[in-house]
Scaffold this motif. Structure first.
Motif, short mmCIF file in Angstrom:
data_model
loop_
_atom_site.label_atom_id
_atom_site.label_comp_id
_atom_site.label_asym_id
_atom_site.label_seq_id
_atom_site.Cartn_x
_atom_site.Cartn_y
_atom_site.Cartn_z
N PHE A 13 -7.17 3.66 -12.18
CA PHE A 13 -7.12 4.31 -10.87
C PHE A 13 -5.71 4.20 -10.32
N ASP A 14 -5.20 5.30 -9.79
CA ASP A 14 -3.89 5.31 -9.14
C ASP A 14 -4.09 4.99 -7.66
N LEU A 15 -3.66 3.81 -7.25
CA LEU A 15 -3.78 3.37 -5.87
C LEU A 15 -2.41 3.27 -5.21
N THR A 16 -1.47 4.05 -5.70
CA THR A 16 -0.11 4.00 -5.20
C THR A 16 -0.04 4.28 -3.71
N SER A 17 -0.96 5.05 -3.19
CA SER A 17 -0.93 5.34 -1.75
C SER A 17 -1.33 4.14 -0.90
N PHE A 18 -1.87 3.09 -1.51
CA PHE A 18 -2.20 1.89 -0.74
C PHE A 18 -0.94 1.37 -0.05
N GLY A 19 -1.09 0.84 1.14
CA GLY A 19 0.04 0.27 1.86
C GLY A 19 0.45 -1.06 1.24
N LYS A 20 1.75 -1.29 1.18
CA LYS A 20 2.29 -2.51 0.61
C LYS A 20 3.33 -3.08 1.58
N ILE A 21 3.07 -4.29 2.08
CA ILE A 21 3.93 -4.92 3.08
C ILE A 21 4.43 -6.25 2.52
N GLU A 22 5.72 -6.50 2.68
CA GLU A 22 6.28 -7.79 2.27
C GLU A 22 6.62 -8.60 3.52
N LEU A 23 6.22 -9.87 3.51
CA LEU A 23 6.60 -10.82 4.54
C LEU A 23 7.43 -11.89 3.86
N ASN A 24 8.59 -12.17 4.43
CA ASN A 24 9.54 -13.08 3.81
C ASN A 24 10.13 -13.99 4.88
N GLY A 25 10.19 -15.28 4.60
CA GLY A 25 10.80 -16.22 5.51
C GLY A 25 9.86 -17.34 5.91
N PRO A 26 10.40 -18.39 6.53
CA PRO A 26 9.58 -19.54 6.89
C PRO A 26 8.47 -19.22 7.89
N GLY A 27 8.58 -18.14 8.62
CA GLY A 27 7.55 -17.77 9.59
C GLY A 27 6.42 -16.93 9.01
N ALA A 28 6.52 -16.57 7.73
CA ALA A 28 5.51 -15.71 7.12
C ALA A 28 4.14 -16.39 7.07
N LEU A 29 4.09 -17.63 6.59
CA LEU A 29 2.81 -18.33 6.48
C LEU A 29 2.16 -18.57 7.85
N PRO A 30 2.89 -19.10 8.85
CA PRO A 30 2.23 -19.29 10.16
C PRO A 30 1.68 -17.99 10.74
N LEU A 31 2.40 -16.89 10.58
CA LEU A 31 1.93 -15.60 11.08
C LEU A 31 0.65 -15.18 10.36
N LEU A 32 0.66 -15.23 9.04
CA LEU A 32 -0.51 -14.81 8.28
C LEU A 32 -1.71 -15.73 8.52
N GLN A 33 -1.47 -17.02 8.68
CA GLN A 33 -2.56 -17.95 8.97
C GLN A 33 -3.23 -17.59 10.30
N ARG A 34 -2.46 -17.11 11.25
CA ARG A 34 -3.00 -16.77 12.57
C ARG A 34 -3.76 -15.44 12.56
N VAL A 35 -3.29 -14.45 11.82
CA VAL A 35 -3.92 -13.12 11.89
C VAL A 35 -5.02 -12.90 10.86
N ALA A 36 -5.02 -13.67 9.77
CA ALA A 36 -6.03 -13.49 8.73
C ALA A 36 -7.23 -14.41 9.02
N ASP A 37 -8.42 -13.96 8.65
CA ASP A 37 -9.59 -14.81 8.87
C ASP A 37 -9.83 -15.78 7.71
N SER A 38 -9.03 -15.71 6.66
CA SER A 38 -9.13 -16.64 5.53
C SER A 38 -7.89 -17.52 5.51
N ASP A 39 -8.01 -18.66 4.88
CA ASP A 39 -6.87 -19.54 4.69
C ASP A 39 -5.99 -18.95 3.60
N VAL A 40 -4.76 -18.59 3.95
CA VAL A 40 -3.84 -18.04 2.95
C VAL A 40 -2.81 -19.08 2.50
N ASP A 41 -2.94 -20.32 2.98
CA ASP A 41 -2.05 -21.39 2.56
C ASP A 41 -2.56 -21.95 1.24
N LYS A 42 -2.39 -21.15 0.22
CA LYS A 42 -2.84 -21.47 -1.13
C LYS A 42 -1.62 -21.50 -2.05
#
Length: 178
Positions: A13-42
């Motif tokens: 399947f070609d899913l190229t149209s899916f959105g792809k976002i990069e988060l980079n930097g020391p603030g990436a994990l705290p931001l994602l931990q706050r907005v995601a309903d799952s623990d992303v500190d893996k």
């Protein structure tokens, strides 16, 4: 026919149209931990299927977050939601998170999904790297080489069958495959 091929054999399947976002930097994990309903500190090399929730617990986004490095993440989201999800992330940035760069990399990368019980067997013919279940378990991700092209392979499947999602730079793919 596609559903049967996915259940019994393998489909691409070609899913190229899916959105792809990069988060980079020391603030990436705290931001994602706050907005995601799952623990992303893996550990680096894991993928997390999760949602962004609003204050009422309603779903704002349905997506996958992969950890590429301690402070680098990729968010893969639906085709029509890239603008909303970028805005959601930027709207929820807080100074105490630390520095974070948020970049829409959708136009820079292709996204293909190889799904079905024979997906691994097909992909193994194109790479000399170990992509066994032990080397690349479900909800894990890593860089592999396919026909000389470096790709990001994730064991994620929305088709309820074994499968892999692969993301590669348009430039690298066209240079090698085109």
């Amino acid at each position: 026919m596609e559903h049967q091929a996915t259940r019994e054999r393998v489909t691409l399947f070609d899913l190229t149209s899916f959105g792809k976002i990069e988060l980079n930097g020391p603030g990436a994990l705290p931001l994602l931990q706050r907005v995601a309903d799952s623990d992303v500190d893996k550990p680096v090399g894991t993928a997390t299927y999760t949602q962004f929730l609003n204050a009422r617990g309603g779903v704002e986004a349905d997506l996958t977050i992969s950890r590429l490095a301690e402070d680098r993440f990729w968010v893969i989201t639906g085709s029509a939601f890239i603008g909303n999800d970028l805005a959601w992330l930027r709207m929820h940035q807080q100074p105490e998170d630390g520095s974070v760069t948020i970049r829409d990399m959708t136009p820079d990368y292709a996204c293909l999904a190889l799904w079905g019980p024979k997906a691994r067997k097909v992909l193994q013919k194109l790479t000399s790297e170990d992509i066994s279940n032990e080397a690349l378990p479900y909800l894990h991700a890593r860089t592999i080489h396919v026909n000389g092209v470096e790709i990001w392979a994730q064991r994620v499947s929305y088709g309820r069958r074994a499968g892999l999602g692969v993301v590669h730079s348009h430039r690298a793919g066209h240079a090698r495959m085109g």
